[in-house]
Design a protein around this motif. Structure first.
Motif, short mmCIF file in Angstrom:
data_model
loop_
_atom_site.label_atom_id
_atom_site.label_comp_id
_atom_site.label_asym_id
_atom_site.label_seq_id
_atom_site.Cartn_x
_atom_site.Cartn_y
_atom_site.Cartn_z
N MET A 1 -1.92 -27.24 6.12
CA MET A 1 -0.78 -26.59 6.89
C MET A 1 0.27 -26.36 5.93
N LYS A 2 0.86 -25.12 5.85
CA LYS A 2 2.00 -24.75 4.72
C LYS A 2 3.21 -24.39 5.69
N LEU A 3 4.13 -25.25 5.43
CA LEU A 3 5.42 -24.97 6.25
C LEU A 3 6.50 -24.61 5.31
N THR A 4 7.13 -23.56 5.64
CA THR A 4 8.42 -23.32 4.50
C THR A 4 9.83 -23.34 5.36
N THR B 1 21.39 -50.52 2.84
CA THR B 1 20.96 -51.61 2.30
C THR B 1 19.31 -51.30 2.13
N ASN B 2 18.52 -52.55 1.76
CA ASN B 2 17.33 -52.15 1.24
C ASN B 2 16.43 -51.33 2.15
N SER B 3 16.66 -51.54 3.31
CA SER B 3 15.73 -50.90 4.47
C SER B 3 16.48 -49.79 5.07
N SER B 4 17.49 -49.08 4.53
CA SER B 4 18.08 -48.14 5.05
C SER B 4 17.54 -46.80 4.51
N VAL B 5 17.67 -45.76 5.48
CA VAL B 5 17.30 -44.21 5.17
C VAL B 5 18.41 -43.51 5.27
N LEU B 6 18.84 -42.80 4.21
CA LEU B 6 19.96 -41.74 4.71
C LEU B 6 19.30 -40.46 4.32
N GLN B 7 19.11 -39.58 5.31
CA GLN B 7 18.51 -38.15 5.19
C GLN B 7 19.19 -37.10 5.83
N VAL B 8 19.66 -36.03 4.69
CA VAL B 8 20.34 -34.86 5.32
C VAL B 8 19.43 -33.82 5.06
N GLY B 9 19.09 -33.14 6.11
CA GLY B 9 17.94 -32.06 6.06
C GLY B 9 16.56 -32.44 6.31
N SER B 10 15.42 -31.58 6.05
CA SER B 10 14.33 -32.09 6.40
C SER B 10 13.33 -32.60 5.18
N SER B 11 12.42 -33.38 5.56
CA SER B 11 11.62 -34.01 4.36
C SER B 11 10.05 -33.84 4.89
#
Length: 74
Positions: free
Chosen positions: A1-4, A20-30
């Motif tokens: 599946m291709k997604l743009t 911290t070691n187990s943190s995730v900071l996400q801005v936008g899609s991944s």
């Protein structure tokens, strides 16, 4: 599946207290987030650290909030 995905993200103010070691900071899609764990001897230590001692109290005081009494609905 291709997604743009086309995004425009405007951040006027972003405050991050800690990552911290187990943190995730996400801005936008991944497409996918994979965990990574790295351990580095940045202090150039030669021996293992002393064992940690248990604390009697937590480092951060947890406030006790008043819990309102629940009344039965008639």
């Amino acid at each position: 599946m291709k997604l743009t995905v086309h995004q425009q993200i405007h951040i006027n103010f972003l405050k991050v207290d800690a990552i911290t070691n187990s943190s995730v900071l996400q801005v936008g899609s991944s497409g996918s987030i994979q965990s990574v764990s790295n351990s580095y001897n940045t202090g150039e230590y030669d021996e293992p650290a002393e064992p940690a001692e248990p604390l009697d109290q937590p480092l951060v005081r947890i406030p006790k909030l008043p819990i309102p009494e629940q009344t039965e609905k008639e």
